[in-house]
Design a protein around this motif. Sequence first.
Motif, PDB file in Angstrom:
ATOM      1  N   TYR A 118       0.832  -1.192   0.000  1.00  0.00           N
ATOM      2  CA  TYR A 118       0.000   0.000   0.000  1.00  0.00           C
ATOM      3  C   TYR A 118       0.870   1.247   0.000  1.00  0.00           C
ATOM      4  CZ  TYR A 118      -3.957  -3.053   0.661  1.00  0.00           C
ATOM      5  OH  TYR A 118      -4.904  -4.013   0.458  1.00  0.00           O
ATOM      6  N   THR A 220      -3.188   4.113   1.733  1.00  0.00           N
ATOM      7  CA  THR A 220      -4.248   3.774   0.778  1.00  0.00           C
ATOM      8  C   THR A 220      -4.891   2.413   1.015  1.00  0.00           C
ATOM      9  OG1 THR A 220      -2.674   2.807  -0.799  1.00  0.00           O
ATOM     10  CG2 THR A 220      -3.138   5.178  -1.008  1.00  0.00           C
ATOM     11  N   SER A 221      -4.626   1.784   2.150  1.00  0.00           N
ATOM     12  CA  SER A 221      -5.271   0.510   2.476  1.00  0.00           C
ATOM     13  C   SER A 221      -6.700   0.754   2.957  1.00  0.00           C
ATOM     14  CB  SER A 221      -4.473  -0.229   3.549  1.00  0.00           C
ATOM     15  OG  SER A 221      -4.223   0.603   4.659  1.00  0.00           O
ATOM     16  N   ASN A 222      -7.496  -0.320   3.012  1.00  0.00           N
ATOM     17  CA  ASN A 222      -8.883  -0.141   3.452  1.00  0.00           C
ATOM     18  C   ASN A 222      -9.017  -0.139   4.971  1.00  0.00           C
ATOM     19  OD1 ASN A 222      -8.429  -2.831   3.962  1.00  0.00           O
ATOM     20  ND2 ASN A 222     -10.263  -3.581   2.935  1.00  0.00           N
ATOM     21  N   GLU A 223      -7.940  -0.524   5.661  1.00  0.00           N
ATOM     22  CA  GLU A 223      -7.907  -0.422   7.112  1.00  0.00           C
ATOM     23  C   GLU A 223      -6.471  -0.127   7.534  1.00  0.00           C
ATOM     24  OE1 GLU A 223      -7.529  -5.171   8.136  1.00  0.00           O
ATOM     25  OE2 GLU A 223      -9.502  -4.240   8.155  1.00  0.00           O
ATOM     26  N   HIS A 225      -2.766  -0.231   8.706  1.00  0.00           N
ATOM     27  CA  HIS A 225      -1.797  -1.291   8.441  1.00  0.00           C
ATOM     28  C   HIS A 225      -0.998  -1.609   9.695  1.00  0.00           C
ATOM     29  CE1 HIS A 225       1.489  -3.451   6.366  1.00  0.00           C
ATOM     30  NE2 HIS A 225       0.602  -3.634   5.409  1.00  0.00           N
ATOM     31  N   THR A 233      -6.171   5.764   7.372  1.00  0.00           N
ATOM     32  CA  THR A 233      -6.375   5.496   5.950  1.00  0.00           C
ATOM     33  C   THR A 233      -6.945   6.742   5.268  1.00  0.00           C
ATOM     34  OG1 THR A 233      -8.654   4.739   6.204  1.00  0.00           O
ATOM     35  CG2 THR A 233      -6.903   3.107   6.535  1.00  0.00           C
ATOM     36  N   ALA A 235      -9.550   6.659   3.567  1.00  0.00           N
ATOM     37  CA  ALA A 235     -10.997   6.563   3.800  1.00  0.00           C
ATOM     38  C   ALA A 235     -11.387   7.168   5.140  1.00  0.00           C
ATOM     39  CB  ALA A 235     -11.445   5.118   3.717  1.00  0.00           C
ATOM     40  N   GLU A 236     -10.551   6.966   6.155  1.00  0.00           N
ATOM     41  CA  GLU A 236     -10.839   7.559   7.463  1.00  0.00           C
ATOM     42  C   GLU A 236     -10.903   9.075   7.383  1.00  0.00           C
ATOM     43  OE1 GLU A 236      -8.944   5.926  11.192  1.00  0.00           O
ATOM     44  OE2 GLU A 236      -7.810   4.792   9.688  1.00  0.00           O
ATOM     45  N   ALA A 240     -12.484   8.216  -0.429  1.00  0.00           N
ATOM     46  CA  ALA A 240     -12.677   6.801  -0.743  1.00  0.00           C
ATOM     47  C   ALA A 240     -11.663   6.338  -1.783  1.00  0.00           C
ATOM     48  CB  ALA A 240     -14.098   6.567  -1.241  1.00  0.00           C
ATOM     49  N   GLU A 242      -8.672   3.363  -2.345  1.00  0.00           N
ATOM     50  CA  GLU A 242      -7.949   2.167  -1.927  1.00  0.00           C
ATOM     51  C   GLU A 242      -7.198   1.640  -3.143  1.00  0.00           C
ATOM     52  OE1 GLU A 242      -8.540  -2.429  -0.379  1.00  0.00           O
ATOM     53  OE2 GLU A 242     -10.285  -1.104  -0.506  1.00  0.00           O
TER      54      GLU A 242
END
Length: 317
Positions: A118, A220-223, A225, A233, A235-236, A240, A242
């Motif tokens: 990532y 850029t991970s979905n959760e 690392h 992330t 997203a956080e 959006a 990933e």
Amino acid sequence: MFIKKVIALGATTVMLASAASADVSVMIPAGPGGGWDGTGRQAFNAMNAAGIYTEGVNFTNTGGAGGTIGLAAFQNSEAGKADALAVFGAITVGSIMLNSSPIDLSTYTPIARLTAEYLVIAVDANSPIQTLDELVAAMRENTGATPVGGGSAGGVDHIALALLAQAAEVPVADLNYIPQTSGAETVTAIVNGTLQAGISGISEFAPFQEQGRIRILGITSNERHASLPDVPTFAEAGYAVEIANWRGILGAPGMPADNAAEWVARFDQLSETPEWAQVLETQGWDSFYLSGPAFGEFIGAENERIGEILKGAGLIQ
């Protein structure tokens, strides 16, 4: 295992050591010290340690244009050979399109997809920018005056920044993206003020954060690392995005089928060894294993997916 080191500067190859002729040649279409170089060398070191392949290996580094220069040289010199391999990854797929390269990945022999890494975005440790939101605000306020560096134009770093810009409603066409030759060069440019921010893989930036030179703002991970538990992330932060930089091994175009099957079997075996698991942990890479024809199908799908991303971001027509 004897390893003959070969470093290529542009089109010039410099021999650093030599001995008996190597049994396998591995093209690394990038300079020494980066993610592709580490992937190729670490994979064969682990394969040797596990007793899977213990013969000689001849590595050649030929960098430039997101791997397309090295792969073109590989294609011209190694087509049809039994033991000729090349490292490549997501960066190559986009760079072929952006550079209008004649390379056709479907003609190569798919061996193994090895890792996913990532991406992280960072600023100087002393920057007033403390969060990803603050960096995005700077990009919105004056996009052209906010230079961001990363790997080759059209590569996964560039794509990730374009996706962030899209998610943040920053005009992608106005981004001031400045390609760098390595993660280390990107960090140097961040620290000396040439870049306001930089984007690269975890393994390339994390050591510099540990040294106190940069501050990583997002991943850029979905959760979150495991290697960077305090880094939020994208997203956080409300974006959006990933995306991962995957890397793998190709065989030469026209590699004999028996030899291709042998190399696939070797990498299949490697993927389950503790030696390779240790490499993944040490480097901060995630296992992303897939081999043989299934890997070939994945490459075809990635070609379409990355092409759509590049078109959507206005980077290609």
